[in-house]
Design a protein around this motif. Structure first.
Motif, mmCIF file in Angstrom:
data_model
loop_
_atom_site.group_PDB
_atom_site.id
_atom_site.type_symbol
_atom_site.label_atom_id
_atom_site.label_comp_id
_atom_site.label_asym_id
_atom_site.label_seq_id
_atom_site.Cartn_x
_atom_site.Cartn_y
_atom_site.Cartn_z
ATOM 1 N N VAL A 329 108.055 91.067 19.123
ATOM 2 C CA VAL A 329 108.736 92.209 19.746
ATOM 3 C C VAL A 329 107.743 93.047 20.549
ATOM 4 N N LEU A 330 106.568 93.288 19.982
ATOM 5 C CA LEU A 330 105.569 94.094 20.678
ATOM 6 C C LEU A 330 104.982 93.341 21.869
ATOM 7 N N ASN A 331 104.741 92.038 21.706
ATOM 8 C CA ASN A 331 104.270 91.240 22.850
ATOM 9 C C ASN A 331 105.273 91.284 24.000
ATOM 10 N N GLU A 332 106.541 91.121 23.659
ATOM 11 C CA GLU A 332 107.571 91.125 24.688
ATOM 12 C C GLU A 332 107.738 92.512 25.303
ATOM 13 N N THR A 333 107.473 93.547 24.524
ATOM 14 C CA THR A 333 107.478 94.912 25.073
ATOM 15 C C THR A 333 106.388 95.071 26.114
ATOM 16 N N VAL A 334 105.174 94.635 25.786
ATOM 17 C CA VAL A 334 104.057 94.714 26.748
ATOM 18 C C VAL A 334 104.382 93.931 28.009
ATOM 19 N N ARG A 335 104.964 92.737 27.839
ATOM 20 C CA ARG A 335 105.268 91.895 28.996
ATOM 21 C C ARG A 335 106.384 92.491 29.856
ATOM 22 N N THR A 336 107.491 92.868 29.236
ATOM 23 C CA THR A 336 108.631 93.354 29.998
ATOM 24 C C THR A 336 108.337 94.688 30.677
ATOM 25 N N ALA A 337 107.604 95.561 29.987
ATOM 26 C CA ALA A 337 107.265 96.873 30.555
ATOM 27 C C ALA A 337 106.087 96.805 31.513
ATOM 28 N N LYS A 338 105.386 95.661 31.564
ATOM 29 C CA LYS A 338 104.149 95.539 32.362
ATOM 30 C C LYS A 338 103.215 96.690 31.983
ATOM 31 N N LEU A 339 102.885 96.775 30.705
ATOM 32 C CA LEU A 339 102.239 97.965 30.163
ATOM 33 C C LEU A 339 100.954 98.344 30.904
ATOM 34 N N THR A 340 100.121 97.363 31.210
ATOM 35 C CA THR A 340 98.939 97.615 32.040
ATOM 36 C C THR A 340 98.989 96.626 33.205
ATOM 37 N N PRO A 341 99.381 97.080 34.385
ATOM 38 C CA PRO A 341 99.763 96.147 35.441
ATOM 39 C C PRO A 341 98.659 95.595 36.336
ATOM 40 N N VAL A 342 97.437 96.132 36.238
ATOM 41 C CA VAL A 342 96.388 95.690 37.164
ATOM 42 C C VAL A 342 95.042 95.634 36.451
ATOM 43 N N ALA A 343 94.246 94.613 36.777
ATOM 44 C CA ALA A 343 92.850 94.524 36.333
ATOM 45 C C ALA A 343 92.024 93.975 37.483
ATOM 46 N N ALA A 344 90.704 93.984 37.331
ATOM 47 C CA ALA A 344 89.870 93.491 38.439
ATOM 48 C C ALA A 344 88.474 93.114 37.976
ATOM 49 N N ARG A 345 87.819 92.308 38.796
ATOM 50 C CA ARG A 345 86.410 91.953 38.609
ATOM 51 C C ARG A 345 85.724 91.789 39.949
ATOM 52 N N LEU A 346 84.416 91.892 39.937
ATOM 53 C CA LEU A 346 83.624 91.578 41.110
ATOM 54 C C LEU A 346 83.209 90.111 41.027
ATOM 55 N N GLN A 347 83.356 89.407 42.128
ATOM 56 C CA GLN A 347 82.952 88.003 42.176
ATOM 57 C C GLN A 347 81.423 87.942 42.174
ATOM 58 N N GLU A 348 80.843 87.528 41.040
ATOM 59 C CA GLU A 348 79.389 87.576 40.892
ATOM 60 C C GLU A 348 78.688 86.477 41.680
ATOM 61 N N VAL A 349 79.318 85.318 41.780
ATOM 62 C CA VAL A 349 78.782 84.212 42.585
ATOM 63 C C VAL A 349 79.945 83.627 43.378
ATOM 64 N N GLU A 350 79.628 82.930 44.434
ATOM 65 C CA GLU A 350 80.703 82.325 45.231
ATOM 66 C C GLU A 350 81.522 81.381 44.350
ATOM 67 N N GLY A 351 82.851 81.453 44.497
ATOM 68 C CA GLY A 351 83.717 80.606 43.687
ATOM 69 C C GLY A 351 84.918 80.125 44.470
ATOM 70 N N LYS A 352 85.759 79.342 43.816
ATOM 71 C CA LYS A 352 86.962 78.817 44.458
ATOM 72 C C LYS A 352 88.175 78.993 43.550
ATOM 73 N N VAL A 353 89.288 79.293 44.157
ATOM 74 C CA VAL A 353 90.590 79.267 43.495
ATOM 75 C C VAL A 353 91.491 78.410 44.366
ATOM 76 N N ASP A 354 91.963 77.315 43.794
ATOM 77 C CA ASP A 354 92.647 76.301 44.603
ATOM 78 C C ASP A 354 91.713 75.893 45.737
ATOM 79 N N GLN A 355 92.212 75.894 46.982
ATOM 80 C CA GLN A 355 91.354 75.505 48.112
ATOM 81 C C GLN A 355 90.628 76.693 48.714
ATOM 82 N N HIS A 356 90.824 77.890 48.166
ATOM 83 C CA HIS A 356 90.289 79.115 48.770
ATOM 84 C C HIS A 356 88.897 79.433 48.222
ATOM 85 N N VAL A 357 87.959 79.658 49.126
ATOM 86 C CA VAL A 357 86.615 80.087 48.748
ATOM 87 C C VAL A 357 86.601 81.604 48.631
#
Length: 462
Positions: A329-357
């Motif tokens: 119930v609590l997990n679904e509450t966090v998910r449905t309410a989007k309790l914390t909607p944004v996070a971030a990191r700095l790219q420390e070294v060059e990387g790839k996601v799918d075909q994107h550098v």
């Protein structure tokens, strides 16, 4: 929840006009689809403000450009990831910093390290987490007492009386966090009210004033914010001094005083815990009771588990892991309410996601609010359905996003404990009923909250 530190620092610097990067000639980040900057100085900041929140901006961005998309914070290119598949390629499961702690310290202008680099940061994090764990262990009876007082008040209401969830649960959260963090001084309602006033002044500007830049444009608002922050810091320093003299070892600040942290560092950690702990705990409880009021079936299923596991006894820490449906119930509450909607990191070294550098030192945003309601990951994503967490795939995705497992921030773990105590006490005595015609709108800032007061009615279980 993942590492906000670099994101928070960059975000504030942008808004106060202190960014030193030269405006890049390229309008794309290594060919990643996305928006061109709409302003030479601010990038896409005005687009974010126009959408009302960073989360709503990211929803539109990913709808238009797909699960990997780019935009601009001032002159800084940013890549946003909006699906579990892309996040899985980017997230480092061995990352050790606590996102919410480092984010708030950055926004408040505090140092997240002890001065000795990464090892000292890990030590400080362990002290902080250990302090929260010992606080929960030592103070469950107090938590139960505060919850039972609230439930007793609700039981006295006529069945037709409208109950304001936000007001009552923020009050419960404020009392619980201040007394468990700072001790019996906050049994006095006057001290809690004063603390609440300054807490609101600080949190409202962190959540909104930094987003639209309006705090820096209003000398009166900035003065009010700085006064509230100074007063709250003075209170925390005073409490730490009192507790040190008393040599008590029962609450959060006592555990910090047993460590090698300086007086300033203890005050900062108390500030972060009381700020984040109150807001996350209150809103987890608010959303949980709101969603429960919409489903008699979920309430009955939760009631059955509570009766089977606890009988007529109060919940204990060793019984909480057995309350699996309550966890769902609590997990679904966090998910449905989007309790914390944004996070971030700095790219420390060059990387790839799918075909994107993704070039080194690119700011990478995790659009958690987008991912939590992505139909490719969650069936019927806008429906409140705790049963979805019976599936291993849902548990795995939730853990990957940092909402369970080792990456969960201590404040969220604390909030889960308070919410479990609340649900285990409340649902065995009362039924919750939704008000007909009530429309819930969400304010998505650092934590997602209802835009307006949320009302329910309650009735006794027969």
């Amino acid at each position: 929840m993942l590492d906000f530190a670099i994101f928070a620092v960059t975000f504030v610097i942008i808004l106060v006009g202190a960014v030193l990067y030269l405006y890049p000639s390229s309008r794309r980040t290594s060919g990643i689809p996305g928006l061109n900057p709409t302003d030479e100085k601010d990038g896409n900041l005005q687009d974010i403000v126009n959408r009302g929140s960073l989360h709503e901006f990211l929803v539109g961005l990913h709808q238009e450009f797909g699960s990997v998309a780019s935009f601009w914070f001032s002159s800084r290119p940013v890549v946003s990831l909006g699906s579990v598949h892309q996040l899985q390629q980017h997230i480092n499961p061995n990352h050790t910093t606590d996102s919410f702690e480092t984010m708030l310290k950055s926004l408040l202008g505090y140092q997240s390290e002890m001065g000795g680099g990464a090892n000292e940061t890990i030590v400080r994090k362990k002290v902080y987490e250990s302090a929260i764990n010992s606080t929960l262990k030592n103070n469950l009876p107090l938590m139960l007492k505060l919850v039972e007082e609230l439930v007793g008040k609700w039981k006295s209401f006529p069945e037709a009386q409208h109950t304001p969830l936000c007001a009552h649960l923020l009050g419960l959260s404020m009392k619980t966090v201040t007394q468990l963090a700072l001790g019996e001084r906050f049994k006095d309602d006057a001290d809690v009210i004063s603390f609440h006033k300054n807490h609101d002044a600080i949190w409202s500007e962190i959540g909104k004033g930094y987003l639209d830049g309006s705090l820096e444009k209003s000398s009166s608002r900035k003065g009010h914010y700085e006064k509230a922050l100074s007063e709250m810091e003075s209170v925390l320093l005073s409490v730490a001094k009192e507790r040190k003299a008393q040599r008590k070892q029962t609450v959060f600040v006592d555990a910090l005083l047993q460590s090698s942290l300086t007086e300033r560092q203890i005050m900062e950690d108390c500030m972060v815990f009381t700020l984040a702990g109150c807001v996350i705990t209150a809103n987890l409880c608010i959303w949980a009771l709101h969603f429960l009021s919409t489903s008699e079936e979920v309430q009955d299923k939760l009631y059955k588990e509570l009766e089977e596991v606890l009988g007529s006894d109060p919940v204990t820490l060793d019984k909480i892991p057995q309350l699996r449906y309550c966890q769902q119930v609590l997990n679904e509450t966090v998910r449905t309410a989007k309790l914390t909607p944004v996070a971030a990191r700095l790219q420390e070294v060059e990387g790839k996601v799918d075909q994107h550098v993704i070039p080194k030192e690119t700011l990478v945003i995790y659009a958690l609010g987008v991912v939590l309601q992505d139909s490719d990951t969650w069936s019927s994503p806008y429906r409140f359905d705790p049963d979805r967490f019976e599936e291993d795939s849902a548990k795995k995705s939730f853990c990957l996003l940092g909402f369970s497992g080792n990456q969960t921030c201590p404040e969220l773990r604390f909030a889960y404990t308070v919410a479990t105590v609340l649900l285990s006490t409340l649902v065995r005595q009362l039924k919750l009923h939704q008000l007909k015609g009530q429309i819930m709108e969400v304010r998505s800032e650092l934590v997602s909250t209802p835009k307006d007061e949320t009302w329910i009615t309650v009735s006794r279980r027969r």
